[in-house]
Structure formats: structure tokens, C-alpha cells
Design a protein around this motif. Sequence first.
Motif, mmCIF file in Angstrom:
data_model
loop_
_atom_site.group_PDB
_atom_site.id
_atom_site.type_symbol
_atom_site.label_atom_id
_atom_site.label_comp_id
_atom_site.label_asym_id
_atom_site.label_seq_id
_atom_site.Cartn_x
_atom_site.Cartn_y
_atom_site.Cartn_z
ATOM 1 N N PRO A 5 0.829 -1.216 0.000
ATOM 2 C CA PRO A 5 0.000 0.000 0.000
ATOM 3 C C PRO A 5 0.861 1.263 0.000
ATOM 4 N N ASP A 6 0.318 2.346 -0.561
ATOM 5 C CA ASP A 6 1.029 3.623 -0.592
ATOM 6 C C ASP A 6 1.013 4.316 0.763
ATOM 7 N N ARG A 7 -0.026 4.067 1.555
ATOM 8 C CA ARG A 7 -0.189 4.751 2.830
ATOM 9 C C ARG A 7 -0.586 3.754 3.911
ATOM 10 N N CYS A 8 -0.229 4.101 5.156
ATOM 11 C CA CYS A 8 -0.636 3.281 6.288
ATOM 12 C C CYS A 8 -2.080 3.652 6.668
ATOM 13 N N GLY A 9 -2.581 3.140 7.754
ATOM 14 C CA GLY A 9 -3.959 3.404 8.169
ATOM 15 C C GLY A 9 -4.161 4.745 8.847
ATOM 16 N N ASN A 10 -3.101 5.470 9.154
ATOM 17 C CA ASN A 10 -3.222 6.775 9.806
ATOM 18 C C ASN A 10 -3.427 7.862 8.762
ATOM 19 N N ASP A 11 -4.386 8.737 9.006
ATOM 20 C CA ASP A 11 -4.617 9.829 8.075
ATOM 21 C C ASP A 11 -4.887 11.097 8.862
ATOM 22 N N PRO A 12 -4.085 12.112 8.809
ATOM 23 C CA PRO A 12 -2.867 12.237 8.027
ATOM 24 C C PRO A 12 -1.701 11.525 8.697
ATOM 25 N N CYS A 13 -0.692 11.191 7.921
ATOM 26 C CA CYS A 13 0.499 10.526 8.446
ATOM 27 C C CYS A 13 1.728 11.258 7.948
ATOM 28 N N ARG A 14 2.483 11.850 8.868
ATOM 29 C CA ARG A 14 3.657 12.621 8.451
ATOM 30 C C ARG A 14 4.743 11.727 7.866
ATOM 31 N N TRP A 15 4.758 10.455 8.221
ATOM 32 C CA TRP A 15 5.780 9.550 7.687
ATOM 33 C C TRP A 15 5.448 9.140 6.260
ATOM 34 N N CYS A 16 4.177 8.887 5.968
ATOM 35 C CA CYS A 16 3.792 8.550 4.592
ATOM 36 C C CYS A 16 3.928 9.766 3.679
ATOM 37 N N ASP A 17 3.709 10.973 4.232
ATOM 38 C CA ASP A 17 3.820 12.199 3.444
ATOM 39 C C ASP A 17 5.262 12.625 3.227
ATOM 40 N N GLY A 18 6.168 12.161 4.085
ATOM 41 C CA GLY A 18 7.551 12.635 4.047
ATOM 42 C C GLY A 18 8.440 11.868 3.097
ATOM 43 N N ALA A 19 9.718 11.905 3.416
ATOM 44 C CA ALA A 19 10.734 11.246 2.577
ATOM 45 C C ALA A 19 10.516 9.734 2.562
ATOM 46 N N ASP A 20 10.896 9.123 1.481
ATOM 47 C CA ASP A 20 10.703 7.677 1.318
ATOM 48 C C ASP A 20 11.915 6.901 1.814
ATOM 49 N N LEU A 21 12.185 6.986 3.106
ATOM 50 C CA LEU A 21 13.234 6.158 3.690
ATOM 51 C C LEU A 21 12.699 4.746 3.809
ATOM 52 N N PRO A 22 13.462 3.723 3.445
ATOM 53 C CA PRO A 22 12.963 2.353 3.585
ATOM 54 C C PRO A 22 12.850 1.967 5.062
ATOM 55 N N CYS A 23 11.845 1.207 5.376
ATOM 56 C CA CYS A 23 11.625 0.727 6.746
ATOM 57 C C CYS A 23 12.812 -0.133 7.177
ATOM 58 N N ARG A 24 13.323 0.112 8.379
ATOM 59 C CA ARG A 24 14.492 -0.633 8.841
ATOM 60 C C ARG A 24 14.144 -2.043 9.317
ATOM 61 N N GLU A 63 9.786 4.024 6.221
ATOM 62 C CA GLU A 63 10.159 4.191 7.636
ATOM 63 C C GLU A 63 9.128 5.089 8.326
ATOM 64 N N HIS A 64 8.643 4.651 9.493
ATOM 65 C CA HIS A 64 7.629 5.408 10.222
ATOM 66 C C HIS A 64 8.119 5.967 11.545
ATOM 67 N N ASP A 65 9.348 5.824 11.858
ATOM 68 C CA ASP A 65 9.921 6.464 13.044
ATOM 69 C C ASP A 65 11.425 6.361 12.940
ATOM 70 N N PRO A 66 12.018 7.154 12.038
ATOM 71 C CA PRO A 66 13.457 7.020 11.826
ATOM 72 C C PRO A 66 14.251 7.326 13.081
ATOM 73 N N LEU A 67 15.372 6.670 13.208
ATOM 74 C CA LEU A 67 16.259 6.927 14.326
ATOM 75 C C LEU A 67 16.842 8.327 14.179
ATOM 76 N N PRO A 68 17.052 9.012 15.289
ATOM 77 C CA PRO A 68 17.601 10.364 15.182
ATOM 78 C C PRO A 68 19.036 10.326 14.652
ATOM 79 N N VAL A 69 19.357 11.318 13.857
ATOM 80 C CA VAL A 69 20.710 11.441 13.336
ATOM 81 C C VAL A 69 21.536 12.167 14.383
ATOM 82 N N LEU A 70 22.540 11.509 14.874
ATOM 83 C CA LEU A 70 23.383 12.116 15.901
ATOM 84 C C LEU A 70 24.465 12.953 15.240
ATOM 85 N N LYS A 71 24.604 14.160 15.709
ATOM 86 C CA LYS A 71 25.633 15.047 15.174
ATOM 87 C C LYS A 71 26.853 14.992 16.085
ATOM 88 N N ALA A 72 27.989 15.070 15.471
ATOM 89 C CA ALA A 72 29.229 15.057 16.251
ATOM 90 C C ALA A 72 29.329 16.350 17.056
#
Length: 77
Positions: A5-24, A63-72
Amino acid sequence: MPVIPDRCGNDPCRWCDGADLPCRFCLGTGWWRPEMPRREADGTVGWIRVDEPCRMCGGTGKEHDPLPVLKAVPRPS
């Protein structure tokens, strides 16, 4: 292969609307293979693999809850 499916069951969903990172968890396929317990005839418990839609991305492969990017952080001198 089942349709992803293109979208999950949540509407609106910021993860489905955002970048297409593959689910980990399913690596973007929308499906995963968890193990399920099964009792054998002699009473022992064994494990079998089952195919089911990924619960972490709602089967979308996104991806519906990406891990935070840690900055040095610079070390104090």
C-alpha cells in the motif's frame, strides 16, 4: 508478491507524506518474517517462520519512526 500500500492506516500521516526512507524492519518490502511458536505432537515447543505485513510501517515499506541522526559534538579543549 502482494501489493504494497502507498499509505498506512493513519490519516494524516507525516511519515507517509515525508521522505521515502525504507523501513528498517522490513527493508522496504512491506513484509517481514517473524518467528511463531508451535507446539509439536510430543509437547515440545518449536519455532516456525511466518510471512506477514510489516507492523512497524503498516505494510508500506516506508520508515515510520526514523532513528535520530546524531551530530558530532566537538570535544572541549
